[in-house]
Design a protein around this motif. Structure first.
Motif, PDB file in Angstrom:
ATOM      1  N   ASP A 123     -15.876 -11.054  -4.588  1.00  0.00           N
ATOM      2  CA  ASP A 123     -17.221 -11.151  -4.012  1.00  0.00           C
ATOM      3  C   ASP A 123     -18.267 -10.442  -4.871  1.00  0.00           C
ATOM      4  O   ASP A 123     -19.459 -10.693  -4.726  1.00  0.00           O
ATOM      5  N   LEU A 124     -17.808  -9.568  -5.751  1.00  0.00           N
ATOM      6  CA  LEU A 124     -18.735  -8.709  -6.491  1.00  0.00           C
ATOM      7  C   LEU A 124     -18.750  -8.973  -7.990  1.00  0.00           C
ATOM      8  O   LEU A 124     -19.693  -8.553  -8.676  1.00  0.00           O
ATOM      9  N   ILE A 125     -17.730  -9.635  -8.506  1.00  0.00           N
ATOM     10  CA  ILE A 125     -17.663  -9.892  -9.939  1.00  0.00           C
ATOM     11  C   ILE A 125     -17.991 -11.361 -10.190  1.00  0.00           C
ATOM     12  O   ILE A 125     -17.358 -12.248  -9.604  1.00  0.00           O
ATOM     13  N   PRO A 126     -18.955 -11.655 -11.049  1.00  0.00           N
ATOM     14  CA  PRO A 126     -19.342 -13.048 -11.292  1.00  0.00           C
ATOM     15  C   PRO A 126     -18.183 -13.876 -11.840  1.00  0.00           C
ATOM     16  O   PRO A 126     -17.383 -13.393 -12.648  1.00  0.00           O
ATOM     17  N   GLU A 127     -18.095 -15.103 -11.405  1.00  0.00           N
ATOM     18  CA  GLU A 127     -17.073 -16.007 -11.928  1.00  0.00           C
ATOM     19  C   GLU A 127     -17.272 -16.168 -13.437  1.00  0.00           C
ATOM     20  O   GLU A 127     -18.381 -16.338 -13.915  1.00  0.00           O
ATOM     21  N   GLY A 128     -16.189 -16.088 -14.182  1.00  0.00           N
ATOM     22  CA  GLY A 128     -16.275 -16.199 -15.636  1.00  0.00           C
ATOM     23  C   GLY A 128     -16.490 -14.873 -16.342  1.00  0.00           C
ATOM     24  O   GLY A 128     -16.575 -14.837 -17.577  1.00  0.00           O
TER      25      GLY A 128
END
Length: 222
Positions: A123-128
């Motif tokens: 939920d907190l770390i951007p995808e990629g």
């Protein structure tokens, strides 16, 4: 966890709730993280398979999915936002949802929300994000349930399990050493990214880890 104003009836401001552990974080708390009230360096990830203290149940239970929690302080689970001297909360005006819900004489509101809508690292770390793959690899190679399984077997004299346990601890240690060095990241972020170190989890199983250079050995206690 709840430390209300002195004129709020019922609460003695003893701080015991906060000493039992900081709150788990829920979707309602996302704005507090986004605006920096709760920095990622103040969060620890408890991963699926870890054994943790369940406050409403007052028991040690194995997590079936990961959760994010405010770190402890001074080597304990005492919430890092508690001032032990004054029993006051450093973020009381913008405290997390669990802290708002918890009152020691009536834990039903906390029970009602306790395992719902919990935040995870995803939920907190951007995808990629470049660390996502490394985090997934670390979860695979350092799974808490597998760590516990190896520790039990090694305690009973299984040499192959002991060697696999050493390899797991060494890999976990190396990841935590390399990431700050390669990225310049604050080491305080490591508990959020990779959860608690393997040696810390083993300590909860009464296994002490001794490291001398590259050598790792264990002392099985109790």
């Amino acid at each position: 966890m709840q430390i209300p104003d002195t004129n709020e009836p019922g609460c003695k401001r003893c701080g015991q709730c906060c000493r039992n552990g900081g709150p788990a974080l829920h979707t309602q708390d996302l704005p507090l993280i986004q605006d920096g009230t709760i920095p990622l360096a103040d969060i620890v990830t408890l991963r699926a398979g870890e054994r943790v203290f369940d406050q409403p149940a007052q028991d040690i239970r194995q997590l079936d999915r990961e959760m994010l929690k405010i770190k402890g302080r001074d080597g304990s689970w005492t919430c890092r936002y508690l001032s032990p001297e004054s029993n006051t909360c450093g973020v009381y005006a913008t405290r997390p949802a669990e802290c708002e819900a918890l009152f020691c004489r009536d834990v039903e509101p906390l029970k009602a929300m306790y395992d719902k809508d919990r935040l995870t690292r995803a939920d907190l770390i951007p995808e990629g994000h470049p660390l996502v793959e490394l985090m997934a690899e670390h979860d695979r190679r350092c799974a808490p349930a597998r760590l516990e399984e190896l520790a039990k077997a090694a305690r009973e004299g299984d040499r192959e399990a002991g060697e696999a346990l050493r390899e797991m601890v060494a890999y976990d240690r190396e990841v935590r050493r390399l990431v700050p060095g390669k990225t310049g990241m604050d080491p305080e972020m490591l508990d959020f990214l990779f959860g608690r170190p393997a040696r810390v989890l083993l300590g909860g199983m009464h296994v002490r880890v001794y490291e001398t250079g590259d050598a790792i050995r264990f002392n099985f206690q109790g």
